[in-house]
Design a protein around this motif. Structure first.
Motif, PDB file in Angstrom:
ATOM      1  N   GLU A  82       0.832  -1.213   0.000  1.00 15.65           N
ATOM      2  CA  GLU A  82       0.000   0.000   0.000  1.00 15.65           C
ATOM      3  C   GLU A  82       0.867   1.263   0.000  1.00 15.65           C
ATOM      4  OE1 GLU A  82      -4.076  -1.320   2.305  1.00 15.65           O
ATOM      5  OE2 GLU A  82      -2.296  -0.829   3.506  1.00 15.65           O
ATOM      6  N   GLN A  85       2.014   1.691  -3.527  1.00 15.22           N
ATOM      7  CA  GLN A  85       0.919   2.171  -4.378  1.00 15.22           C
ATOM      8  C   GLN A  85       0.697   3.671  -4.173  1.00 15.22           C
ATOM      9  OE1 GLN A  85      -2.258  -0.479  -3.215  1.00 15.22           O
ATOM     10  NE2 GLN A  85      -2.139  -1.571  -5.173  1.00 15.22           N
ATOM     11  N   CYS A  86       0.731   4.100  -2.934  1.00  9.11           N
ATOM     12  CA  CYS A  86       0.542   5.516  -2.616  1.00  9.11           C
ATOM     13  C   CYS A  86       1.663   6.364  -3.216  1.00  9.11           C
ATOM     14  CB  CYS A  86       0.484   5.701  -1.100  1.00  9.11           C
ATOM     15  SG  CYS A  86       0.362   7.424  -0.576  1.00  9.11           S
ATOM     16  N   LYS A  89       1.793   6.438  -7.303  1.00  8.17           N
ATOM     17  CA  LYS A  89       0.682   7.042  -8.056  1.00  8.17           C
ATOM     18  C   LYS A  89       1.133   8.286  -8.806  1.00  8.17           C
ATOM     19  CE  LYS A  89      -1.317   9.862  -4.308  1.00  8.17           C
ATOM     20  NZ  LYS A  89      -0.236  10.739  -4.203  1.00  8.17           N
ATOM     21  N   TRP A 117      -4.797   9.371   0.707  1.00  2.76           N
ATOM     22  CA  TRP A 117      -4.726   8.492  -0.465  1.00  2.76           C
ATOM     23  C   TRP A 117      -5.590   7.262  -0.252  1.00  2.76           C
ATOM     24  CZ3 TRP A 117      -3.088   3.441  -0.660  1.00  2.76           C
ATOM     25  CH2 TRP A 117      -3.046   2.868  -1.921  1.00  2.76           C
ATOM     26  N   LEU A 118      -5.511   6.662   0.933  1.00  4.85           N
ATOM     27  CA  LEU A 118      -6.281   5.463   1.230  1.00  4.85           C
ATOM     28  C   LEU A 118      -7.785   5.741   1.161  1.00  4.85           C
ATOM     29  CD1 LEU A 118      -5.518   2.561   1.988  1.00  4.85           C
ATOM     30  CD2 LEU A 118      -5.735   3.198   4.379  1.00  4.85           C
ATOM     31  N   THR A 119      -8.214   6.867   1.679  1.00  7.54           N
ATOM     32  CA  THR A 119      -9.629   7.250   1.650  1.00  7.54           C
ATOM     33  C   THR A 119     -10.099   7.483   0.216  1.00  7.54           C
ATOM     34  OG1 THR A 119      -9.398   8.289   3.816  1.00  7.54           O
ATOM     35  CG2 THR A 119     -11.317   8.926   2.495  1.00  7.54           C
ATOM     36  N   ASN A 121      -8.777   6.322  -2.477  1.00  6.58           N
ATOM     37  CA  ASN A 121      -8.721   5.031  -3.165  1.00  6.58           C
ATOM     38  C   ASN A 121      -9.948   4.188  -2.832  1.00  6.58           C
ATOM     39  OD1 ASN A 121      -7.140   3.605  -5.020  1.00  6.58           O
ATOM     40  ND2 ASN A 121      -6.350   2.271  -3.416  1.00  6.58           N
ATOM     41  N   ALA A 122     -10.418   4.250  -1.582  1.00  8.85           N
ATOM     42  CA  ALA A 122     -11.593   3.508  -1.178  1.00  8.85           C
ATOM     43  C   ALA A 122     -12.843   4.060  -1.887  1.00  8.85           C
ATOM     44  CB  ALA A 122     -11.778   3.568   0.336  1.00  8.85           C
ATOM     45  N   LYS A 124     -12.892   5.476  -4.832  1.00  8.23           N
ATOM     46  CA  LYS A 124     -12.802   5.121  -6.254  1.00  8.23           C
ATOM     47  C   LYS A 124     -13.277   3.684  -6.487  1.00  8.23           C
ATOM     48  CE  LYS A 124      -9.074   8.272  -7.405  1.00  8.23           C
ATOM     49  NZ  LYS A 124      -7.661   8.380  -7.783  1.00  8.23           N
ATOM     50  N   GLU A 125     -13.072   2.838  -5.521  1.00 13.68           N
ATOM     51  CA  GLU A 125     -13.498   1.436  -5.677  1.00 13.68           C
ATOM     52  C   GLU A 125     -14.961   1.362  -5.382  1.00 13.68           C
ATOM     53  OE1 GLU A 125     -11.043  -0.837  -3.065  1.00 13.68           O
ATOM     54  OE2 GLU A 125      -9.290  -0.507  -4.269  1.00 13.68           O
TER      55      GLU A 125
END
Length: 125
Positions: A82, A85-86, A89, A117-119, A121-122, A124-125
């Motif tokens: 993760e 990935q962050c 990007k 970023w995690l938020t 990304n969540a 977007k999914e």
């Protein structure tokens, strides 16, 4: 020490007149120059080009280290993958930058930026 005294001492040292022995100072300068040259040669021989596998392993270790740092701060579910990935990007537009830039980006990643970023990304999914 006043300026005139310092300048006189500097002149004597530079021109080898400190101990009345100009030859001694020249030898010392030659020795210092050879030491500097040897240090430069050692640095050149220490330059090691990482192949792709070593580079991947190094980046992975850095990401795992950053994930461990986040876990120590209480974010227990962060993984090295993760983190990568962050960080990666922003490399999609311009490609992979130099190693020093990647290392800097990993080591300076803040928890708030990672959580943002995690938020996102969540969402977007």
């Amino acid at each position: 020490m006043d300026r005139k005294l310092w300048e006189a001492e500097y002149e004597n040292t530079v021109h080898g007149k400190k101990n009345g022995n100009e030859y001694e100072n020249k030898n010392q300068n030659n020795e210092e120059n050879s030491i500097i040259e040897n240090d430069l040669n050692d640095e050149e021989s220490n330059n090691h080009v990482l192949d792709e596998q070593e580079l991947s392993r190094t980046i992975e270790e850095l990401c795992l280290s950053k994930a461990e740092e986040f876990r120590m701060l209480g974010y227990n579910h962060v993984t090295g993958h993760e983190i990568w990935q962050c960080i990666s990007k922003k490399y999609h537009k311009d490609g992979i930058p130099n190693l020093h830039k990647i290392v800097n980006d990993i080591l300076t990643l803040k928890v708030t930026n990672f959580m943002n970023w995690l938020t996102m990304n969540a969402y977007k999914e």
